[in-house]
Design an enzyme around this catalytic site. Structure first.
Site: not given
Ligand code: BG6
Length: 483
Positions: A12, A242, A333, A336, A376
């Site tokens: 890619g 994440h 939480r 976007k 902090y």
């Molecule tokens: C990605 C998401 O996995 O993580 C995105 O698909 C998001 O939508 C991004 O913007 C956020 O990553 P970082 O490193 O900018 O916090």
């Protein structure tokens, strides 16, 4: 561990992820001295490009903080070449294999070490993984590793299907599933911070902690990727992966060692202790035009279904059902198009109950993952001076001031380096995926099913849906406006 002569192949290579993240990370590693001059990097994609064209495309994305590093760009680009090939036909892979073999031969290398980075959409993961295995795996003549990147499925069923397809091709040992949050400095800091500070271990439990909040805020919407985002939503996009990774490292028990499997075993234990979500207790939102009308609403995107209930903001509360955490609400939480771009963890402690001081704040530990890494602790101290009032102040570790001379790597640099060293600790194991998908799938089915609630609108650039404060308060976060 891979040897100096590792060949890195980026699939890619003409796409966005490769250009913005993968190649800049490889350059970063080179610049910082973690990739040798004999590394060979091959870009592979369908687009017809010459080596020179690839190099020109990549160049603008490299970070060159010093004059010295500017000089490294061309040196690095010389290590990079390009092969244009299909993903679903053998020719390209055969060519790739012969290029690598020739490279190994020319260097008199007997073992062939290959790292394949799939910066590709999931629809071609399996095809590419299968063809690579068939045509470009060094077999017993070397070591091969393959990096794939989310989405790992769309729900439990599809995630398991993907695993079933990949498992016979690439062993768990060879496979590195990237969640780039695991490469962020403050996320990597969680284990040392928690387990190397004795006093923290003593109060890291429900006797002392009132609530935990992990939040992700982005100041921009889905401009340009609405069509993609519409079937994903914020929960799949950042929460299931994440934020969940952050949560497990923050809340897991101490691993028996630093060994990758020991760490991941503890993460899995923690995940298994999470109670099924109460899907009625979620706050979901979708952004509308900004108040001044300059920023588009989510539904203004032409690639989005005008009736879409896609969630661009979500807040959910979960509980970890073990002795340490019972009764502590954990609020996730994410949103976007908000007023701010920030990722942080907030650990709120119980109120001071010794009766000596009235009406004072709780302690709160904030770990800011980004921007500007910091930790902090909000503390109560005497207001300096002759008066005796108490005020909240912060024990503050800001990386910018304390560690100004340290290089903080990009997440991808850190992770690719881990992969080159054969360290799986910061990669996602298959069973982690199963459990997190099992938790999220019923919620997603509800939010995407016939009884789905309509997301609360919030203006682009605002703090989120109007009900947010009430939601957080109801679920155990205490707003402390006294400070
Ligand atoms: C990605 C998401 O996995 O993580 C995105 O698909 C998001 O939508 C991004 O913007 C956020 O990553 P970082 O490193 O900018 O916090």
């Amino acid at each position: 561990e891979f040897k100096e002569d590792t060949v890195i192949v980026v699939f890619g290579a003409s796409g966005d992820l490769a250009k913005k993240k993968t190649f800049p990370a490889l350059f970063g590693l080179y610049r910082e001295g973690f990739l040798s001059k004999s590394t060979k990097i091959i870009g592979y994609a369908r687009t017809k490009l010459t080596n020179e064209e690839l190099r020109e495309r990549l160049k603008p994305f490299f970070k060159t903080p010093t004059e010295e590093s500017k000089k490294l760009v061309d040196e690095f680009l010389k290590l990079c070449s390009y092969i244009s090939g299909q993903y679903d036909a053998p020719d390209g892979y055969q060519e790739l294999n012969s290029v690598i073999e020739k490279h190994d031969e020319s260097r008199g290398v007997s073992e062939s070490h290959r790292l394949f980075y799939l910066a590709l959409p999931p629809s071609v993961f399996t095809t590419v993984a299968a063809n690579l295995k068939k045509y470009a795996h060094p077999g017993k003549k070397g070591i091969a590793r393959i990096i794939i990147e989310k989405p790992f499925g769309h729900d439990l069923e599809s995630a398991q299907a993907l695993q079933k397809e990949l498992a016979p091709l690439w062993t768990e040992e060879e496979l590195y599933r990237i969640d780039h949050y695991l490469g962020k400095e403050m996320v990597k800091n969680l284990v040392p911070f928690r387990f190397a500070n004795n006093f923290l271990s003593a109060c890291w439990n429900n006797n002392f902690i009132r609530s935990i909040q992990i939040s992700f805020k982005e100041p921009f919407g889905t401009e340009g990727r609405g069509g993609y985002f519409d079937s994903i939503g914020i929960i799949r996009d950042v929460m299931q992966n994440h934020l969940f990774q952050v949560l497990t490292l923050l809340m897991m028990e101490r691993p028996v060692s630093f060994d990758a499997e020991a760490v991941r075993d503890e993460k899995v234990h923690l995940l298994k202790s999470i109670k099924p979500f109460d899907k009625k207790n979620v706050l979901v939102g979708q952004y509308t035009k900004s108040e001044d009308g300059t920023k588009p609403g989510y539904l203004d995107d032409e690639t989005v279904d005008p009736k879409s209930k896609c969630v661009t903001f979500a807040c959910l509360t979960l509980e970890v059902d073990n002795e340490r955490w019972q009764g502590v609400p954990v609020i996730l939480r994410a949103g976007k198009a908000l007023n701010d771009g920030k990722v942080e963890i907030r650990v709120q402690f119980r109120e001071n109950s010794n009766g000596m001081f009235k009406d004072i704040n709780r302690n709160e530990l904030v770990i800011r993952v980004q921007p500007d890494e910091a930790m902090y602790m909000k503390m109560n101290t005497k207001v300096p001076g002759i008066n005796t009032g108490i005020a909240v102040t912060e024990l503050d570790l800001s990386y910018k001031s304390r560690y100004s001379h340290f290089y903080i790597p990009e997440a991808y640099e850190s992770l690719i380096r881990d992969c080159l060293r054969g360290d799986h600790s910061n990669f996602v194991r298959d069973d982690e995926l199963d459990i997190s998908w099992a938790l999220f799938t019923p919620l997603l089915n509800y939010l995407e099913g016939p009884d789905a609630p309509t997301p609360e609108p919030y203006a682009y650039g605002s703090r989120g849906p109007a009900g947010l404060r009430e939601y957080l308060t109801k679920n155990g976060y205490v707003y402390q406006d006294r400070s």
